[in-house]
Design an enzyme around this catalytic site. Structure first.
Site, PDB file in Angstrom:
ATOM      1  N   ASP A 114       0.945   2.130  -8.200  1.00 53.27           N
ATOM      2  CA  ASP A 114       2.390   1.892  -8.155  1.00 53.27           C
ATOM      3  C   ASP A 114       2.548   0.384  -8.299  1.00 53.27           C
ATOM      4  O   ASP A 114       2.676  -0.350  -7.331  1.00 53.27           O
ATOM      5  CB  ASP A 114       2.959   2.405  -6.832  1.00 53.27           C
ATOM      6  CG  ASP A 114       4.477   2.369  -6.799  1.00 53.27           C
ATOM      7  OD1 ASP A 114       5.087   2.050  -7.830  1.00 53.27           O
ATOM      8  OD2 ASP A 114       5.053   2.644  -5.735  1.00 53.27           O
ATOM      9  N   CYS A 142       8.540   0.937 -11.210  1.00 48.51           N
ATOM     10  CA  CYS A 142       9.978   1.190 -11.064  1.00 48.51           C
ATOM     11  C   CYS A 142      10.719   0.247 -12.005  1.00 48.51           C
ATOM     12  O   CYS A 142      11.665  -0.429 -11.623  1.00 48.51           O
ATOM     13  CB  CYS A 142      10.438   1.042  -9.618  1.00 48.51           C
ATOM     14  SG  CYS A 142      10.035  -0.520  -8.837  1.00 48.51           S
ATOM     15  N   ASP A 180      -3.317  -2.273  -0.080  1.00 49.07           N
ATOM     16  CA  ASP A 180      -2.360  -3.199  -0.683  1.00 49.07           C
ATOM     17  C   ASP A 180      -2.908  -4.610  -0.520  1.00 49.07           C
ATOM     18  O   ASP A 180      -3.544  -4.922   0.493  1.00 49.07           O
ATOM     19  CB  ASP A 180      -0.983  -3.083  -0.031  1.00 49.07           C
ATOM     20  CG  ASP A 180       0.111  -3.709  -0.881  1.00 49.07           C
ATOM     21  OD1 ASP A 180       0.797  -2.958  -1.605  1.00 49.07           O
ATOM     22  OD2 ASP A 180       0.260  -4.944  -0.863  1.00 49.07           O
TER      23      ASP A 180
END
EC number: 2.1.1.-
Length: 430
Positions: A308, A361, A262
């Site tokens: 993601d 999302c 990340d």
């Protein structure tokens, strides 16, 4: 504290949110710190009223004729929780710490409440400036989809297949009355309490032993569609706290190599303890180190790269209702730049014949189909796998019902799949 005192506190907190333009979570924390007499149960009930008011802010304001904090709380109690004006008047009059009873005008607004003639953004409880974007995603049904995103979210957990099966966790949590999720074979759904909140499952011995993780069924499905397999080289490029990382590890059965990265090292911090608790043994956490490319040794080597991607989070409005009202157009544009950047970075890690799985999302095409189309224009060596084929490959053929309009990706949402909103596109490198 009485329910009337909870309502008064909710008005105070929403007033602070409006006056200081701050996230509601911070306002709730500050209120609790300055009102030590309120126990954890009271704080939970107050937060539930606040979030109910924010979930339905636009439709409450339309019916009440005001979006002031008092109007929002009265509307939440009446329209979301079913209280009558007589209920409110009686409760407020009998309590020492309570809002003033409803005025004649407020009582009339509650009694005659209707959404007849309300525009889509009011019926769907989302910001007006997002109407065109949601129309692109859902057409004439955008208000219904928005309303579904304004309802309370369930509490879902994912069974950790490295340490347990669903039957074992069902037995361990029988006192919480869990039921099997309909789409994920590893999911359980636990009923919410009367206050709209789930039980503290992270205090359960089964959680402490690593038998399950809290994870929405939609997030579980996104990881399952990614299709990590034992023996593969897999990269979770935007791992964050590692929810999907742990799901990928369970699919791999601790065989092969899983890399979690990340861009913000702080987001990776919880993953260390979570991986230990889950008994994950094939994970390497690659934290950023200044200007160094800590993934350079993985170029053209990965069987699977999961992206993601950072996004606006429109698919999680059920859980973060204040986020939709704080969202601004500039945030969407910034996220698009970040999404393009991370897709390009991911492409360099995928080996020929390997897969890149792009997940958000979000339910917005600007972050989903548009980003995939722009990426494929830059990288014609990547082809989209039809949604139905991706579902079958993942052993979840029933997910084909949730293909997007073009049929080249999956689009989950509360109204379509009773999950959070997720977009999943599977791309294969030639």
């Amino acid at each position: 504290m009485t329910p009337s005192a909870h309502a008064l506190a909710a008005i105070e907190i929403l007033t602070a949110v409006e006056a200081n333009h701050r996230p509601v979570a911070s306002a709730l924390k500050d209120w609790g710190a300055s009102h030590r007499f309120a126990g954890s149960g009271d704080r939970a009930r107050i937060a539930s009223v606040v979030y109910d008011a924010l979930r339905s802010r636009a439709s409450i304001a339309w019916r009440m004729g005001s979006d002031a904090p008092r109007a929002l709380v009265l509307g939440a109690l009446a329209f979301v929780r079913g209280a009558t004006t007589e209920d409110l008047a009686r409760a407020f009059a009998d309590a020492r710490h309570a809002p003033e009873p409803p005025t004649d005008a407020e009582a009339a607004a509650i009694a005659s409440a209707s959404l007849d003639g309300a525009p889509a953004h009011v019926r769907g409880d989302y910001p007006e400036w997002l109407d065109a974007s949601l129309a692109r995603a859902f057409g004439e049904e955008r208000a219904e989809h928005g309303a579904a995103l304004a309802r309370r979210a369930p509490l879902d957990i994912r069974v950790n297949a490295l340490k347990a099966d669903r039957a074992k966790v069902l037995r361990s949590l029988a006192h919480l009355n869990p039921v099997e999720t309909p789409l994920s074979a590893f999911g359980l759904r636990i009923p919410l309490g009367d206050d709209g909140r789930g039980p503290p499952v992270q205090a359960e011995p089964a959680y402490q032993k690593g038998l399950f993780e809290v994870q929405d069924e939609g997030s579980q499905l996104a990881a399952l569609v990614a299709g990590a397999a034992a023996g593969q080289q897999v990269v979770d490029l935007c791992a964050g706290a590692g929810g999907k990382t742990l799901a990928l590890a369970a699919q791999m059965r601790n065989r092969g190599q899983l890399y979690a990265y990340d861009s913000d090292v702080r987001r990776l911090s919880p993953l260390h303890d979570r991986a230990d608790r889950a008994d994950v043994r094939n994970l390497q956490i690659r934290a950023p180190k200044g200007e160094a490319d800590v993934l350079s040794d993985l170029r053209d080597r990965a069987d699977l790269v999961l992206v993601d991607a950072p996004c606006t989070g429109t698919g999680t409005w059920r859980r973060n209702p204040d986020a939709k009202w704080r969202m601004r157009p500039g945030a969407l544009e910034q996220r698009n730049l970040e999404q393009d950047e991370v897709l390009d970075a991911a492409a360099g890690l995928v080996k020929p014949g390997g897969r890149l799985v792009y997940v958000t999302c979000s339910v917005l095409k600007e972050e989903n189909e548009d980003r995939v189309a722009a990426f494929r224009a830059r990288r014609p060596d990547f082809a989209a796998t039809p949604a139905a084929a991706a579902a079958v490959e993942a052993g979840l053929p029933q997910l084909a019902a949730f293909a997007n309009a073009d049929g080249d990706a999956l689009l989950l949402s509360p109204r379509r799949s009773d999950t959070d909103g997720f977009f999943v596109a599977v791309l294969r490198r030639a």
